[in-house]
Design an enzyme around this catalytic site. Structure first.
Site, mmCIF file in Angstrom:
data_model
loop_
_atom_site.group_PDB
_atom_site.id
_atom_site.type_symbol
_atom_site.label_atom_id
_atom_site.label_comp_id
_atom_site.label_asym_id
_atom_site.label_seq_id
_atom_site.Cartn_x
_atom_site.Cartn_y
_atom_site.Cartn_z
ATOM 1 N N SER A 94 0.830 -1.208 0.000
ATOM 2 C CA SER A 94 0.000 0.000 0.000
ATOM 3 C C SER A 94 0.864 1.257 0.000
ATOM 4 O O SER A 94 0.557 2.225 -0.697
ATOM 5 C CB SER A 94 -0.884 0.045 1.257
ATOM 6 N N CYS A 241 -6.570 7.389 -12.004
ATOM 7 C CA CYS A 241 -5.484 6.987 -11.092
ATOM 8 C C CYS A 241 -5.783 5.606 -10.496
ATOM 9 O O CYS A 241 -4.873 4.790 -10.305
ATOM 10 C CB CYS A 241 -5.339 7.993 -9.951
ATOM 11 N N ALA A 245 -3.462 1.936 -9.608
ATOM 12 C CA ALA A 245 -3.249 1.270 -8.320
ATOM 13 C C ALA A 245 -3.910 -0.110 -8.304
ATOM 14 O O ALA A 245 -3.368 -1.070 -7.746
ATOM 15 C CB ALA A 245 -3.779 2.142 -7.201
ATOM 16 N N ARG A 271 4.660 -31.053 10.287
ATOM 17 C CA ARG A 271 3.694 -31.369 11.339
ATOM 18 C C ARG A 271 3.229 -32.826 11.222
ATOM 19 O O ARG A 271 2.737 -33.259 10.163
ATOM 20 C CB ARG A 271 2.473 -30.447 11.204
ATOM 21 N N GLU A 366 -9.709 0.362 -3.187
ATOM 22 C CA GLU A 366 -9.546 0.379 -4.648
ATOM 23 C C GLU A 366 -10.756 -0.237 -5.348
ATOM 24 O O GLU A 366 -10.614 -0.895 -6.384
ATOM 25 C CB GLU A 366 -8.268 -0.357 -5.063
ATOM 26 N N THR A 368 -14.601 -2.059 -4.005
ATOM 27 C CA THR A 368 -14.968 -3.325 -3.355
ATOM 28 C C THR A 368 -15.229 -4.392 -4.435
ATOM 29 O O THR A 368 -15.416 -4.077 -5.617
ATOM 30 C CB THR A 368 -16.254 -3.155 -2.522
#
Ligand code: TGC
Ligand code: FAD
Length: 387
Positions: A94, A241, A245, A271, A366, A368
């Protein structure tokens, strides 16, 4: 992606330069970020200024932009850097996304020559941090309803309103703020010290704790005429923009998913349950195989969208396909990996719960998942179902 998880040889689609950028980002993530993240996440604080300078010196800030000290790399190289950084933590990605793809990109794409000269070299070096204020307390998915306004007073502009959930806000030297004006939505470059501007940090986050998130308060903030972004007019400015992103997140989310899957596979090999390794049970292998298939599909999709972007052919609804699929699959992978570690899966000793919690934010910001479904739905049907 490690060789073992790269089932379909995505690496063969990458150039030597892209592989080098990815290696540099992975090294930084492994050596600098990964060891510190449990403490940063637990305390809810990060050394943002130091990190910005280190990221800047490595060329990761605005790395897909040209000029002003930016690296000018292609979209796939940028995406792979996002992937490796998000493999450490979504909050770190971010920091990189907001700086390079939102704040810097807005100035680079829509700014005046003077705005670019003033801010971009310092921002690409990480000496100045930027934030991007679009969301408001009452308008997130529907930014067109924003109440923050800018009115002219002589040659000046006067801004009033508030923004909410703004990454980097409290540590930013400069805020790109979107406001309603008589001419429609306009963008403003607001230096942090401007009287009337404040950025209180939002506390008590259960997700993205290794990231600064803030409110922006604008109380009669007076700016000169030169503060407006001259080339952005209307909502298409900020939405342009977001395409940038969101593209980084298409890759980034797969980094968080890969880190979870690598952790789960290693854990399952060590495990012992009912006298043999957990990885030797068919149910576990079914989970691992399904997750690896989704991881490979997600990375293939990201690289494909990157190649479209290189050609200038990437459409917003295609970015939505990537953002919707890869964040949704990443959070599903994180949750499934958590089941493999069972109780240890909730411990901060392992990164899985941190990634899962972070991905709740990544699913939301950014755009939903529902917004991206509607963008895709509109592209397919021609019907606008937002309103
Ligand atoms: P609509 O009427 O469809 O469009 C208004 C104008 O914008 C144009 N446009 C776009 N332009 C570029 N890219 C896009 N993706 C675009 N989508 C639309 C459109 O052509 C039109 O242009 P013009 O010239 O005709 O005026 O707008 P709408 O009000 O119906 O809204 C559409 C919608 C819902 C898709 C949009 O508002 C939206 O995307 N909402 C989600 C908001 C969102 O994503 N916010 C993110 C805030 S930033 C953030 O979260 C940072 S997180 C930190 C990190 O990244 O790590
Ligand atoms: P709302 O819009 O109120 O949505 C609530 C619910 O309604 C959601 O499920 C949504 O999908 C659904 N919904 C909305 N509209 C419709 C519809 N038409 N049909 C069906 N369902 C619908 N913003 C910035 O500007 N800059 C930043 O730097 C930034 N950083 C962020 C960092 C973090 C950690 C977080 C969590 C958020 C950040 N945001 C930032 C804000 C983010 O972009 C918004 O949270 C997001 O756009 C959603 O807005 P909202 O939270 O107001 O939800």
């Amino acid at each position: 992606m490690t060789a073992s998880l790269d089932l379909v040889d995505v690496d063969s689609l990458l150039t030597a330069e892209e592989v080098d950028v990815r290696a540099a980002a992975r090294r930084f993530a492994d050596e600098r970020l990964r060891p510190a993240l449990p403490e940063w996440f637990e305390s809810g604080s990060i050394p943002a200024r130091e990190l910005a300078k280190e990221l800047g010196s490595l060329g990761f800030l605005g790395m897909h932009l040209t000029g002003y000290g930016c690296a000018g790399l292609g979209p796939v190289a940028y995406g792979l850097a996002c992937l490796e950084i998000e493999a450490a933590d979504s909050g770190m990605r971010s920091l990189v996304s907001v700086q390079g793809s939102l704040a810097m990109y807005a100035i680079w794409k829509y700014g005046s020559a003077a705005q670019k000269e003033e801010w971009l070299p310092r921002m690409s070096a990480g000496e100045a941090i930027g934030c991007f204020g679009l969301t408001e307390p009452d308008f997130g998915s529907n930014p067109g309803g924003m109440r923050t306004n800018a009115r002219r007073d002589g040659d000046d502009w006067v801004l009033n309103g508030s923004k909410m959930w703004i990454t980097n806000g409290s540590v930013a030297d400069v805020a790109v703020v979107w406001a309603r004006t008589d001419e429609g939505v306009r963008g403003f470059v607001v230096p942090a010290g401007t009287p009337g501007f404040s950025a209180p940090e939002i506390k008590q986050k259960m997700s993205l704790r290794a990231s600064v998130t803030s409110e922006l308060v604008l109380d009669d903030v007076r700016l000169p005429a030169s503060a407006v972004l001259p080339e952005a007019q209307g909502l298409s400015g900020p939405l342009g923009c977001l395409n940038e992103a969101r593209f980084g997140i298409v890759f980034g989310a797969m980094g968080a998913a890969r880190d979870c899957l690598e952790t789960a596979i290693a854990y399952a090999g060590e495990r012992t349950v009912f006298d043999k390794p957990l990885s030797g049970y068919q149910l576990t292998q079914g989970k691992i195989a399904d997750m690896a298939v989704e991881l490979n599909k997600g990375i293939l999709l990201a690289v494909h969208l990157g190649r479209l972007k290189e050609k200038g052919a990437l459409r917003p609804e295609q970015v939505s396909v990537g953002k919707l699929n890869n964040t949704r699959e990443a959070i599903a992978i994180a949750r499934e990996c958590r089941t493999i570690l069972a109780a240890n899966g909730i411990s901060g000793e392992y990164p899985i719960m941190r990634h899962a919690n972070n991905l709740e934010s990544v699913l939301t910001y950014e755009g939903t998942s529902e917004i991206h479904q509607l963008v895709i739905g509109q592209a397919l049907t021609g019907q606008n179902a937002f309103r």
